[in-house]
Design a protein around this motif. Structure first.
Motif, PDB file in Angstrom:
ATOM      1  N   HIS A   1      11.891   1.767  10.413  1.00 36.16           N
ATOM      2  CA  HIS A   1      10.457   1.625  10.664  1.00 36.16           C
ATOM      3  C   HIS A   1       9.669   2.793  10.062  1.00 36.16           C
ATOM      4  CE1 HIS A   1      11.769  -0.782  14.468  1.00 36.16           C
ATOM      5  NE2 HIS A   1      11.857  -1.506  13.368  1.00 36.16           N
ATOM      6  N   VAL A   2      10.205   4.003  10.216  1.00 33.21           N
ATOM      7  CA  VAL A   2       9.539   5.181   9.642  1.00 33.21           C
ATOM      8  C   VAL A   2       9.458   5.042   8.124  1.00 33.21           C
ATOM      9  CG1 VAL A   2       9.707   7.669   9.266  1.00 33.21           C
ATOM     10  CG2 VAL A   2      10.165   6.727  11.536  1.00 33.21           C
ATOM     11  N   ASN A   3      10.554   4.662   7.514  1.00 30.42           N
ATOM     12  CA  ASN A   3      10.582   4.498   6.052  1.00 30.42           C
ATOM     13  C   ASN A   3       9.652   3.369   5.605  1.00 30.42           C
ATOM     14  OD1 ASN A   3      12.530   6.512   5.914  1.00 30.42           O
ATOM     15  ND2 ASN A   3      14.243   5.068   5.967  1.00 30.42           N
ATOM     16  N   PHE A   4       9.664   2.269   6.350  1.00 35.90           N
ATOM     17  CA  PHE A   4       8.839   1.104   6.005  1.00 35.90           C
ATOM     18  C   PHE A   4       7.361   1.471   5.974  1.00 35.90           C
ATOM     19  CE2 PHE A   4       6.661  -2.915   6.750  1.00 35.90           C
ATOM     20  CZ  PHE A   4       7.384  -3.805   5.975  1.00 35.90           C
ATOM     21  N   ALA A   5       6.957   2.354   6.901  1.00 34.09           N
ATOM     22  CA  ALA A   5       5.549   2.732   7.012  1.00 34.09           C
ATOM     23  C   ALA A   5       5.165   3.869   6.064  1.00 34.09           C
ATOM     24  CB  ALA A   5       5.241   3.125   8.452  1.00 34.09           C
ATOM     25  N   GLY A   6       6.091   4.281   5.201  1.00 35.46           N
ATOM     26  CA  GLY A   6       5.760   5.309   4.224  1.00 35.46           C
ATOM     27  C   GLY A   6       5.944   6.725   4.715  1.00 35.46           C
ATOM     28  N   GLY A   7       6.877   6.928   5.651  1.00 39.39           N
ATOM     29  CA  GLY A   7       7.174   8.262   6.149  1.00 39.39           C
ATOM     30  C   GLY A   7       8.599   8.678   5.810  1.00 39.39           C
TER      31      GLY A   7
ATOM     32  N   ARG B   1       0.798  -1.222   0.000  1.00 33.48           N
ATOM     33  CA  ARG B   1       0.000   0.000   0.000  1.00 33.48           C
ATOM     34  C   ARG B   1       0.835   1.279   0.000  1.00 33.48           C
ATOM     35  NH1 ARG B   1      -5.265  -1.307   3.902  1.00 33.48           N
ATOM     36  NH2 ARG B   1      -5.836  -3.273   2.868  1.00 33.48           N
ATOM     37  N   THR B   2       2.100   1.169   0.358  1.00 26.30           N
ATOM     38  CA  THR B   2       2.928   2.383   0.439  1.00 26.30           C
ATOM     39  C   THR B   2       4.008   2.461  -0.634  1.00 26.30           C
ATOM     40  OG1 THR B   2       4.453   1.333   2.016  1.00 26.30           O
ATOM     41  CG2 THR B   2       2.588   2.567   2.935  1.00 26.30           C
ATOM     42  N   LYS B   3       4.205   1.396  -1.402  1.00 31.10           N
ATOM     43  CA  LYS B   3       5.366   1.338  -2.297  1.00 31.10           C
ATOM     44  C   LYS B   3       5.335   2.376  -3.410  1.00 31.10           C
ATOM     45  CE  LYS B   3       3.497  -2.292  -5.340  1.00 31.10           C
ATOM     46  NZ  LYS B   3       3.674  -3.684  -5.826  1.00 31.10           N
ATOM     47  N   SER B   4       4.144   2.789  -3.826  1.00 32.92           N
ATOM     48  CA  SER B   4       4.048   3.717  -4.958  1.00 32.92           C
ATOM     49  C   SER B   4       3.821   5.166  -4.534  1.00 32.92           C
ATOM     50  CB  SER B   4       2.906   3.275  -5.890  1.00 32.92           C
ATOM     51  OG  SER B   4       3.143   1.967  -6.380  1.00 32.92           O
ATOM     52  N   LEU B   5       3.931   5.433  -3.244  1.00 29.74           N
ATOM     53  CA  LEU B   5       3.687   6.797  -2.767  1.00 29.74           C
ATOM     54  C   LEU B   5       4.765   7.752  -3.273  1.00 29.74           C
ATOM     55  CD1 LEU B   5       2.732   6.173   0.969  1.00 29.74           C
ATOM     56  CD2 LEU B   5       1.229   7.105  -0.801  1.00 29.74           C
ATOM     57  N   PRO B   6       4.395   8.869  -3.874  1.00 28.91           N
ATOM     58  CA  PRO B   6       5.398   9.874  -4.226  1.00 28.91           C
ATOM     59  C   PRO B   6       5.936  10.543  -2.971  1.00 28.91           C
ATOM     60  CG  PRO B   6       3.186  10.674  -4.705  1.00 28.91           C
ATOM     61  CD  PRO B   6       3.043   9.248  -4.296  1.00 28.91           C
TER      62      PRO B   6
ATOM     63  N   HIS C   1      -0.507   7.113   7.277  1.00 28.01           N
ATOM     64  CA  HIS C   1      -1.445   7.125   6.147  1.00 28.01           C
ATOM     65  C   HIS C   1      -2.790   6.545   6.572  1.00 28.01           C
ATOM     66  CE1 HIS C   1       1.824   8.216   3.436  1.00 28.01           C
ATOM     67  NE2 HIS C   1       2.555   7.292   4.056  1.00 28.01           N
ATOM     68  N   PRO C   2      -3.534   7.266   7.406  1.00 27.22           N
ATOM     69  CA  PRO C   2      -4.809   6.721   7.900  1.00 27.22           C
ATOM     70  C   PRO C   2      -5.793   6.367   6.794  1.00 27.22           C
ATOM     71  CG  PRO C   2      -4.569   9.070   8.429  1.00 27.22           C
ATOM     72  CD  PRO C   2      -3.243   8.591   7.955  1.00 27.22           C
ATOM     73  N   GLU C   3      -5.724   7.101   5.675  1.00 27.86           N
ATOM     74  CA  GLU C   3      -6.652   6.835   4.572  1.00 27.86           C
ATOM     75  C   GLU C   3      -6.333   5.520   3.870  1.00 27.86           C
ATOM     76  OE1 GLU C   3      -3.037   8.489   2.772  1.00 27.86           O
ATOM     77  OE2 GLU C   3      -4.191   8.963   4.581  1.00 27.86           O
ATOM     78  N   LEU C   4      -5.076   5.076   3.917  1.00 24.94           N
ATOM     79  CA  LEU C   4      -4.687   3.822   3.267  1.00 24.94           C
ATOM     80  C   LEU C   4      -4.928   2.604   4.158  1.00 24.94           C
ATOM     81  CD1 LEU C   4      -1.281   4.766   1.549  1.00 24.94           C
ATOM     82  CD2 LEU C   4      -3.572   4.687   0.529  1.00 24.94           C
TER      83      LEU C   4
END
Length: 337
Positions: A206-212, A175-180, A303-306
């Motif tokens: 961990h921050v990077n893994f979660a899309g931050g 769910r986070t791999k394609s986030l710009p 990313h609460p929406e994801l």
């Protein structure tokens, strides 16, 4: 005469049966590759285990070995019955060799902090030492699960546990791999007051893994002390703080910590405080297989929406019930979203 022969035959058969039973009762030995890439021969499963790292202790219990642990480190307190076991040191590095050997273990489990001379002393006494990896890095945890599962003779359960974890870690990545980059929040992760984590640390991963994006990623040292003015200049979208291990895992304790963070001069003007995206967790979440719940919280905070359909608390409780056999208690993150 014939009756005597029959009796001798029956006696011989009984002796053979007993010898076979004794042989089968003996633990087999297997050779495993430990976290220091050493080949270590261990009983499978061992009858008496001294575990000097929480990384291994809870896994041994997952594989049914609670009663086989005869000694532990101070941090091996979960599952909760472990607290009744004798302590042989604060952690692996401070293991008291005499205390450990007095417990007559078949094997000693440690992490990489155990001193080489300590390992040598224990092995010279005829007791193998198995070194496991860290308990807050995903790859290392999966490795530990496999090694401990093999030693305890329960590879089936180890693969079930890994599958449970990977179901959710794969979901986070998918769910986070394609986030710009411009859709990734800036995150300030505080390990202690005014101290954070840069590149090369598990928390940065961990921050990077979660899309931050970790605002301290490019700092020169792995765990820099930073000023509140520096934090305000970076202006994080999310602030994540934690309790200490000795704090109770209650909503009250988490709320008190959050209130303290948001009231600090310099942090009150950040986007995170203005928008209410300040979160606090208990370190209980970050250890061993429980890391999966921690990563789900990070992902949902970022990313609460994801991750609207994901309840990290429910996932954590399911894992504790299914694999640890405990009815979980406590509150591990605040506020819930």
């Amino acid at each position: 005469m014939k009756m005597k022969i029959v009796r001798y035959i029956l006696l011989a058969l009984m002796l053979l049966f007993c010898m076979g039973a004794c042989d089968s009762a003996r633990a087999e030995t297997i050779t495993i590759i430990d976290g220091m890439n050493r080949s270590v021969e261990v009983p499978c499963p061992p009858e008496r285990i001294v575990s000097t790292t929480a990384s291994a202790s809870e896994l041994i219990c997952i594989f049914g070995g609670m009663d086989r642990i005869v000694g532990r480190d101070e941090y091996s307190t979960f599952p909760y019955d472990l607290a009744e076991k004798p302590v042989v040191g604060s952690y692996s590095k401070t293991t008291n060799v005499e205390l450990a050997l007095d417990l007559q273990p078949d094997v000693v489990i440690s992490d990489s902090s155990m001193l080489p001379e300590t390992i040598k002393q224990i092995e010279n006494a005829g007791v193998p030492v198995v070194v496991v990896g860290m308990n807050c890095e995903l790859d290392s945890i999966i490795y530990n699960i496999r090694v401990m599962g093999e030693m305890m003779g329960d590879q089936k359960k180890s693969e079930e546990l890994i599958g449970f974890m990977q179901k959710y870690t794969d979901l986070i990545q998918e769910r986070t791999k394609s986030l710009p980059e411009d859709e990734k929040p800036l995150v300030y992760h505080e390990c202690k007051e005014d101290k954070t984590n840069a590149a090369g640390t598990p928390k940065d991963d961990h921050v990077n893994f979660a899309g931050g994006i970790n605002i301290a990623h490019d700092e020169a040292v792995e765990r820099p002390v930073v000023s509140r003015e520096w934090v305000l200049e970076k202006n994080p979208d999310i602030i994540i703080a934690k309790l200490s291990s000795s704090d109770p895992d209650t909503e009250e304790a988490l709320k008190l910590k959050r209130d303290e963070v948001i009231s600090r001069p310099g942090l009150k003007d950040t986007n995170a405080v203005k928008n209410g995206t300040v979160y606090v967790y208990h370190p209980f979440l970050r250890r061993g297989p429980r890391l999966v719940g921690y990563l789900l919280y990070f992902a949902k905070w970022s990313h609460p929406e994801l991750f609207e359909d994901i309840d990290p608390t429910a996932v954590e409780r399911e894992m504790l019930q299914k694999f640890y056999g405990v009815n979980p208690k406590g509150t591990w993150a605040y506020p819930e979203i």
